[in-house]
Design an enzyme around this catalytic site. Structure first.
Site, PDB file in Angstrom:
ATOM      1  N   SER A  81       0.839  -1.198   0.000  1.00 36.22           N
ATOM      2  CA  SER A  81       0.000   0.000   0.000  1.00 36.22           C
ATOM      3  C   SER A  81       0.870   1.242   0.000  1.00 36.22           C
ATOM      4  CB  SER A  81      -0.886   0.007   1.248  1.00 36.22           C
ATOM      5  OG  SER A  81      -1.555   1.246   1.401  1.00 36.22           O
ATOM      6  N   TYR A 134      -0.246   0.055  10.527  1.00 42.11           N
ATOM      7  CA  TYR A 134      -0.578  -0.441   9.193  1.00 42.11           C
ATOM      8  C   TYR A 134       0.556  -0.135   8.223  1.00 42.11           C
ATOM      9  CZ  TYR A 134      -3.172  -1.034   4.799  1.00 42.11           C
ATOM     10  OH  TYR A 134      -3.587  -1.431   3.548  1.00 42.11           O
TER      11      TYR A 134
END
Length: 314
Positions: A155, A181
Site C-alpha cells: 500500500s 498499518y
C-alpha cells in the site's frame, strides 16, 4: 523502470486478455472479498487452477461457485487460512500438494484498534506480514519446483512508517493504527527485496504493489468520515481518484503475469507500472527509500524467522 502499457483505468481482465494460464496453479489469500475476488476471477478466466485461501470458508465457497459459473473454470477451490494463527498457516502449507506457480499474498487488515494475537504480536503486523512470511516460507519447496512468482499486496500507506525494529509490536510506544498499518505494508515490500537475494537462484521472484484507493471491506474499521479523510490525505479525491475493484486488481495481475517481470524481484508497482522513488508533495505516490533498503530487508527476514520459529516448529 518497468512500464507495461497499462495504467490507472486498466482492469484485471484487461491484463489477462489473450493470456493462457492453463496448467498453472495459484493461491490467492483473501480471495473471497474485495480485489481478491477480482484477482481470482482474472486468473480463472485465463485458465489457472486457483485456490482461495480465506478464514470464512462459507463465503469462500460461495465466491468459488459463482466464479466457476461465470468463468467456466471448474478448478477453483477453497481452503481455510487464518494468517494471524501460526497453526492455521502451518496446516495450510503442510497440506498443499504439488507445485505452486503463483502465490498472491493479498489478504490483510487495516487500521485496527490495538489488538494482540495470543502470542502477543500486534495484529496488523502479525496478519499482513508475519502470516504471509510464514506461509511463503512454508510453501517454499512447492514454489521452487518449477519456478514461481510471489505477489505481495502492499500500500501507499507504507509511506507512513518504516519498520520500527526497536518496538515492532507497540510494547513501549503509543499505538498509532495508521503507523502500525504502514510498517506492515513496508514489511511487505522489504520481504521481496530480501527474497530476491536469498531466492534468486531458486527461480522464485517476489514483488510488491499498491492496488490503489478502493472502497472494500478492508475499510471496515473506519467510519465514513474517517474513510473520506484518508482519501483526501492520499490525494485520491483530486489526483488519483478512487478505483473500482476491477481496476484495483489490475496491478496485482500485472505483477503476477507480465513477462516483463521475468526474473525480477524486490520492486514496487502502482497503477500497473513500477513506482518511482517518492518525492515531496506526491500525494502518497512512489516508494520510500527505507522500503528498498537492503540492510533493513535482511534484518526483517531474520527478525521474522526469530519471531515465528518457535511457533512454526511446534
Amino acid at each position: 523502470m518497468i512500464t507495461t502499457g497499462f495504467g490507472f483505468d486498466t482492469t484485471a481482465l484487461d491484463v489477462v486478455e489473450g493470456l493462457d494460464l492453463s496448467g498453472r496453479r495459484a493461491v490467492v489469500t483473501g480471495g473471497a472479498s474485495g480485489i481478491g475476488v477480482e484477482t481470482v476471477r482474472a486468473l480463472a478466466t485465463a485458465g489457472a487452477e486457483v485456490t482461495i485461501a480465506a478464514r470464512d470458508l462459507d463465503a469462500a465457497q460461495r465466491v468459488a461457485a459463482s466464479l466457476s459459473r461465470s468463468t467456466g473454470n471448474s478448478t477453483i477451490s477453497v481452503a481455510r487460512l487464518d494468517l494471524a494463527s501460526p497453526a492455521s498457516v502451518k496446516a495450510f502449507a503442510r497440506t498443499w500438494d504439488g507445485p505452486l506457480h503463483l502465490l498472491v499474498n493479498n489478504a490483510g487488515v487495516m487500521a485496527t484498534p490495538l489488538t494482540r494475537t495470543p502470542e502477543g504480536w500486534e495484529l496488523q503486523f502479525a496478519t499482513n506480514h508475519l502470516g504471509h512470511f510464514a506461509l511463503t516460507l512454508g510453501l517454499f519447496n512447492s514454489l521452487r519446483a518449477e519456478g514461481a512468482r510471489v505477489v505481495n499486496v502492499s500500500s501507499s500507506a507504507h509511506l507512513m512508517s518504516d519498520v520500527v525494529f526497536d518496538d515492532i509490536h507497540y510494547e513501549r510506544r503509543s499505538y498509532d493504527r495508521w503507523q502500525a498499518y504502514g510498517q506492515s505494508k513496508t514489511a511487505n515490500i522489504l520481504f521481496g527485496v530480501e527474497a530476491g537475494v536469498r531466492w534468486g537462484g531458486e527461480g522464485i521472484t517476489m514483488n510488491a504493489l499498491m492496488p490503489g484507493s478502493i472502497a472494500t471491506n478492508l475499510q471496515r474499521h473506519l467510519s465514513s468520515e474517517e474513510l473520506q479523510e484518508r482519501i483526501r490525505l492520499s490525494g485520491a479525491a483530486d489526483v488519483r481518484r478512487v478505483k473500482s475493484v476491477e481496476q484495483g486488481a489490475a496491478t496485482t495481475l500485472v505483477v503476477a503475469t507480465s513477462p516483463l517481470l521475468d526474473g525480477v524481484s524486490g520492486r514496487y508497482f502502482e497503477d500497473c507500472v513500477e513506482a518511482a522513488p517518492v518525492v515531496g508533495g506526491s500525494h502518497m505516490r512512489g516508494v520510500a527509500p527505507y522500503a528498498q533498503d537492503s540492510g533493513a530487508a535482511a534484518r526483517l527476514w531474520e527478525v521474522s524467522e526469530e519471531t515465528l520459529w518457535g511457533r512454526w516448529a511446534a
